[in-house]
Enzyme design. Structure first.
Site, PDB file in Angstrom:
ATOM      1  N   GLY A 116      41.531  42.558  24.895  1.00 44.47           N
ATOM      2  CA  GLY A 116      42.714  43.098  24.242  1.00 44.47           C
ATOM      3  C   GLY A 116      43.170  44.448  24.765  1.00 44.47           C
ATOM      4  CB  SER A 174      43.135  44.200  30.154  1.00 43.32           C
ATOM      5  OG  SER A 174      42.022  45.020  30.403  1.00 43.32           O
ATOM      6  CG  ASP A 211      44.162  37.313  24.549  1.00 40.78           C
ATOM      7  OD1 ASP A 211      44.339  36.106  24.823  1.00 40.78           O
ATOM      8  OD2 ASP A 211      44.683  37.857  23.554  1.00 40.78           O
ATOM      9  CG  ASP A 260      40.194  44.148  33.475  1.00 40.33           C
ATOM     10  OD1 ASP A 260      39.537  45.201  33.612  1.00 40.33           O
ATOM     11  OD2 ASP A 260      40.731  43.827  32.395  1.00 40.33           O
ATOM     12  CG  HIS A 271      30.525  39.527  29.930  1.00 38.85           C
ATOM     13  ND1 HIS A 271      31.342  39.009  28.953  1.00 38.85           N
ATOM     14  CD2 HIS A 271      29.281  39.557  29.375  1.00 38.85           C
ATOM     15  CE1 HIS A 271      30.637  38.749  27.864  1.00 38.85           C
ATOM     16  NE2 HIS A 271      29.383  39.074  28.102  1.00 38.85           N
ATOM     17  CB  CYS A 281      19.623  46.410  50.294  1.00 35.71           C
ATOM     18  SG  CYS A 281      21.412  46.226  50.286  1.00 35.71           S
TER      19      CYS A 281
END
Length: 300
Positions: free
Chosen positions: A69, A71, A78, A135, A161, A172
Site C-alpha cells: 500500500g 507503493s 498492490d 520494488d 521478502h 561469496c
C-alpha cells in the site's frame, strides 16, 4: 498466458505452492471481510492524526512496517486490494504486473520519503524500517540494507521478502544491484539461478533473492539476516506503525506481535481490515500518503 505456459512443470509447482500458501494466509481464517476498503470521516481522521502525532512524540524507539500500500501511488499495484494481483489471480484474471522497465522508472512515494526523513533525522524516535515489498523504492529513497558480511554500514532497512533489483552470490555471499528488475513470468515464477558471473568471485553462482511462497532460509540465505535484524528492533520498540499491509503472511507479519507482546503500541494505517487489528492501539483507514501529509502539519 499460452497453454504451454500453463502446462509447464514450474507453473504447476507454483500453483501447488500458492494453494498451500492460501491455507497459511491469515486472511483465510474466520469470516471477516478483508477485501472491503474503508475510509475515515474527516472529523474522525483529524482526531486520529492528532493521537498518532502524540504517540510519535512520546515514543523512544519507533519502527515502521510497510506493505504494498505504500507503493500504489507510484503506479505499482498492490496484492490483496480489490484490484490487487492476487485478488485478480483468485478471480481467474491473469495479471503479469509491471514490466521491469516500468518498475525501474517508478519513484518513491510521499510515504517512502516521509519514512526516510524520519529515520535519518537524529531527533526522531524512528530507528528502523521493515518491508515486505520487493520494488526497491525504500532503497531508492535512501534507506540502507545490509549487503554482505563485510558490510560495516549501519542498516536501517530489512527487506523481508527480497528485492527485485538485487542478486546474491551463493559462493561469496555478496549482494549486487542490477539495473533492471529480475524478471519472473508465469512459466518461470520461482527463484532462479542467473547466467551472469559474480562480479566479486567470478563464479556463475548469482541468483535472485525474491522470497516466494515456498522459500526457506536455505533457499534465500539473506532472508534470515533480514528477519533477525527486524526482530531485534521490534524487541526494543515501543511503537510500530504499519503502512499499507494486509498483515496476513507469516512469518513477516508476526513481527507486529513481537512489539505488542512487549507492551508497545501498534498503529495500523490500511484501508482494509487485517488479521492483526486486534493488536492495534490505533487504526487509521486512509491512504498512507494522505496520513503522512497531515502528520507533517505537526512537524513530523
Amino acid at each position: 498466458m499460452s497453454s504451454s505456459e500453463k502446462n509447464s512443470s514450474e507453473y504447476q509447482t507454483f500453483k501447488e505452492q500458492y494453494a498451500a500458501y492460501k491455507d497459511m494466509n491469515l486472511r483465510s481464517k474466520g469470516e471477516e471481510n478483508y477485501l472491503q476498503e474503508l475510509t475515515e470521516g474527516e472529523s474522525e481522521l483529524k482526531v486520529k492524526i492528532m493521537t498518532l502525532a502524540e504517540m510519535i512524540q512520546k515514543a523512544k524507539h519507533a519502527v515502521v512496517y510497510t506493505g504494498a500500500g505504500v507503493s500504489t501511488s507510484s503506479g505499482i499495484p498492490d496484492y490483496r486490494g480489490p484490484e490487487g494481483v492476487w485478488t485478480q489471480y483468485e478471480n481467474g484474471v491473469e495479471s503479469r504486473g509491471l514490466s521491469p522497465l516500468v518498475l525501474q522508472q517508478c519513484e518513491p512515494t510521499r510515504t517512502h520519503r516521509w519514512i526516510y526523513d524520519n529515520i535519518t533525522n537524529e531527533g526522531s524516535p524512528f530507528q528502523y524500517c521493515m518491508s515486505t515489498n520487493v520494488d526497491n523504492l525504500h532503497r531508492k529513497s535512501g534507506l540502507v540494507r545490509h549487503m554482505s558480511n563485510k558490510d560495516t554500514s549501519t542498516p536501517n532497512l530489512s527487506e523481508l521478502h527480497g528485492n527485485m533489483f538485487l542478486v546474491e552470490c551463493t559462493v561469496c555471499e555478496e549482494l549486487f544491484p542490477v539495473p533492471t528488475a529480475v524478471e519472473t513470468n508465469d512459466q518461470n515464477p520461482l527463484l532462479h539461478d542467473l547466467e551472469d558471473p559474480c562480479p566479486q568471485c567470478g563464479n556463475r553462482s548469482l541468483r535472485d533473492i525474491i522470497v516466494s511462497f515456498h522459500s526457506t532460509f536455505e533457499d534465500v540465505p539473506t532472508m534470515e539476516g533480514q528477519h533477525d535484524s527486524a526482530w531485534v528492533h521490534c524487541i526494543k520498540a515501543d511503537l510500530i506503525i504499519v503502512f499499507g499491509s494486509s498483515l496476513s503472511v507469516p512469518s513477516a507479519c508476526d513481527l507486529v506481535d513481537v512489539v505488542a507482546e512487549r507492551g508497545g503500541d501498534v498503529v495500523i494505517i490500511n484501508k482494509q481490515r487485517t488479521p492483526k487489528d486486534h493488536l492495534a492501539t490505533l487504526i487509521i483507514r486512509h491512504p498512507c500518503d494522505d496520513v503522512v501529509e497531515k502528520l507533517s502539519l505537526f512537524g513530523l
